[in-house]
Design a protein around this motif. Sequence first.
Motif, PDB file in Angstrom:
ATOM      1  N   ALA A 173      42.037  38.595  52.100  1.00 50.77           N
ATOM      2  CA  ALA A 173      42.905  38.892  50.845  1.00 50.77           C
ATOM      3  C   ALA A 173      41.462  39.562  50.089  1.00 50.77           C
ATOM      4  N   LEU A 174      41.630  41.006  49.618  1.00 51.18           N
ATOM      5  CA  LEU A 174      40.661  41.464  48.683  1.00 51.18           C
ATOM      6  C   LEU A 174      41.278  41.419  47.157  1.00 51.18           C
ATOM      7  N   GLY A 175      42.449  41.532  47.052  1.00 49.38           N
ATOM      8  CA  GLY A 175      42.865  41.799  45.364  1.00 49.38           C
ATOM      9  C   GLY A 175      42.477  40.482  45.228  1.00 49.38           C
ATOM     10  N   HIS A 176      42.258  39.393  46.005  1.00 47.78           N
ATOM     11  CA  HIS A 176      41.794  38.359  44.946  1.00 47.78           C
ATOM     12  C   HIS A 176      40.260  38.367  44.034  1.00 47.78           C
ATOM     13  N   LEU A 177      38.920  39.851  44.771  1.00 48.13           N
ATOM     14  CA  LEU A 177      38.093  39.541  44.045  1.00 48.13           C
ATOM     15  C   LEU A 177      38.366  40.646  43.191  1.00 48.13           C
ATOM     16  N   LEU A 178      38.642  41.961  43.741  1.00 49.56           N
ATOM     17  CA  LEU A 178      38.804  42.786  43.407  1.00 49.56           C
ATOM     18  C   LEU A 178      39.683  43.237  42.224  1.00 49.56           C
ATOM     19  N   HIS A 179      40.784  42.965  41.793  1.00 47.02           N
ATOM     20  CA  HIS A 179      41.712  42.367  40.531  1.00 47.02           C
ATOM     21  C   HIS A 179      41.003  42.354  39.953  1.00 47.02           C
ATOM     22  N   ASP A 180      40.424  40.858  39.315  1.00 43.95           N
ATOM     23  CA  ASP A 180      39.934  40.444  38.465  1.00 43.95           C
ATOM     24  C   ASP A 180      38.865  41.347  37.829  1.00 43.95           C
ATOM     25  N   LEU A 181      38.339  42.165  38.796  1.00 44.60           N
ATOM     26  CA  LEU A 181      37.160  43.113  38.298  1.00 44.60           C
ATOM     27  C   LEU A 181      37.895  43.920  37.564  1.00 44.60           C
ATOM     28  N   ARG A 182      39.641  44.389  37.798  1.00 41.02           N
ATOM     29  CA  ARG A 182      39.846  46.019  37.663  1.00 41.02           C
ATOM     30  C   ARG A 182      40.420  45.311  35.558  1.00 41.02           C
ATOM     31  N   LEU A 183      40.796  43.699  35.842  1.00 41.69           N
ATOM     32  CA  LEU A 183      41.532  43.561  34.768  1.00 41.69           C
ATOM     33  C   LEU A 183      40.123  43.850  33.456  1.00 41.69           C
TER      34      LEU A 183
END
Length: 461
Positions: free
Chosen positions: A187-197
């Motif tokens: 799941a890409l969101g595990h990495l990418l969404h922490d950046l976006r936060l």
Amino acid sequence: MKPSAPKLAAIGSAGFGAGGVSLASLAITPEEFASRRRQLMQMAGDDAVMLVAAAPERMRNADAAWPYRQDSDFHYLTGFPEPEAVLALLPGRQHGEAVLFCRERDPTHERWHGESIGTDRAVAEFGMDDAFPIEDIDDILPGMIEGRARVYCHFGSEPEFDARLLGWMRRLRQLRGGGVVPKEFVALGHLLHDLRLYKSRAELKLMRASASIAVDAHLAALQVAVSGRREYEVEAELLSVMRSRGAVSAFAPTVASGVNACVMHYQSNRAALRDGELLLIDAGAELDCYASDISRTFPIGGRYSREQRALYEVVLAAQLAAIDEVRPGHPFNAPHVAAVRVLAEGLCELGLLKGSADAAIADESYKRFFPAKTGHWLGMDVHDVGDYRVGGESRVLEPDMVLTVEPGLYIPPDDRSVAERWRGIGIRIEDDVAVTRDGNEVLTERMPKEAEAIEALLAAR
């Protein structure tokens, strides 16, 4: 842990008031998009590939499409505004790590739909290392994936893209000699969404501009919200101001008069406005894919009644207490805990709840009048990405996070456990708050919320 901050190009200043905003001075630079891609690849590792698809065009009905809005993750990594595109991030690829597949220039298509960006401009203007026509992706991408151990993607989000991805895996297995197929989908969101936060300086400038546009829209709506008009007329004023400032609505506005304000996500926006009732407006602007979110509640006739004012002051006190908890080192749920305490005390003082505030909190009887949470992450999405809990505990707030703070009280019109004079009153007060190094910044503070200030504005209509 907060990712390292990207190196940003200088961003010019712009006025965010009634004169509008300078989109050029607010635009996120290609260098920042490239920095985000590098950060993501470092987190994923050299043996991975990351695939992100642009949002598809969605049909409203027949052959009429909804206005196009890019996928937030795709925009975050590329700034590329068109559909029919796929970003492939290939750490360590000799000929370039960031590869975009997109529509090629086509005079026939452009005659009907306007100019396309094309592969050349994708490299020259959007900072891609390489670009290919989207029509060639089935022939090119499988070979790029070969030998990678993991594929990071949003599997399960778009069935059509999922089917293409599985097709590329089958094609890879069929390569002469048998291709080395990645063994994991992650799941890409595990990495990418922490950046976006965590918001960069450029993102925060866009969010301030978006917030300022939303304030202008709310102030304009307040001027036309008089008895005899309809909720949709107020909505029209909101949308008019947003579009005149180069923004769009971040979500379908709630314009809820009277008992409609007790419906948490009221959307009809058709009722007539009446003196003696309150009007709750929940609306935000979106500027270059960055959202704002404001709620205010004011008396249509110009002055709060005794009961309306009493409940309003409780909600305002709860919101101020909650905002004070938005600071580094505090857990995300600290504003909610603070707001609930003030709301419960106020409800008990006014006699809407029996017993003590401690009891109302313990048995959650306050939820009869406040069934919601006090806020959510805010960014490219109104309810933005990012975990609220880490390791089973409420996430600790850090600088450059942005959240809403929006307590409310909603007294159902049919609740016979309270006196009739309280029934049907709905109130919400919401602001957008950024966490700073030593506290917080209320991005929407220009929008008045003290009862006296609101009544003064209404008196001047």
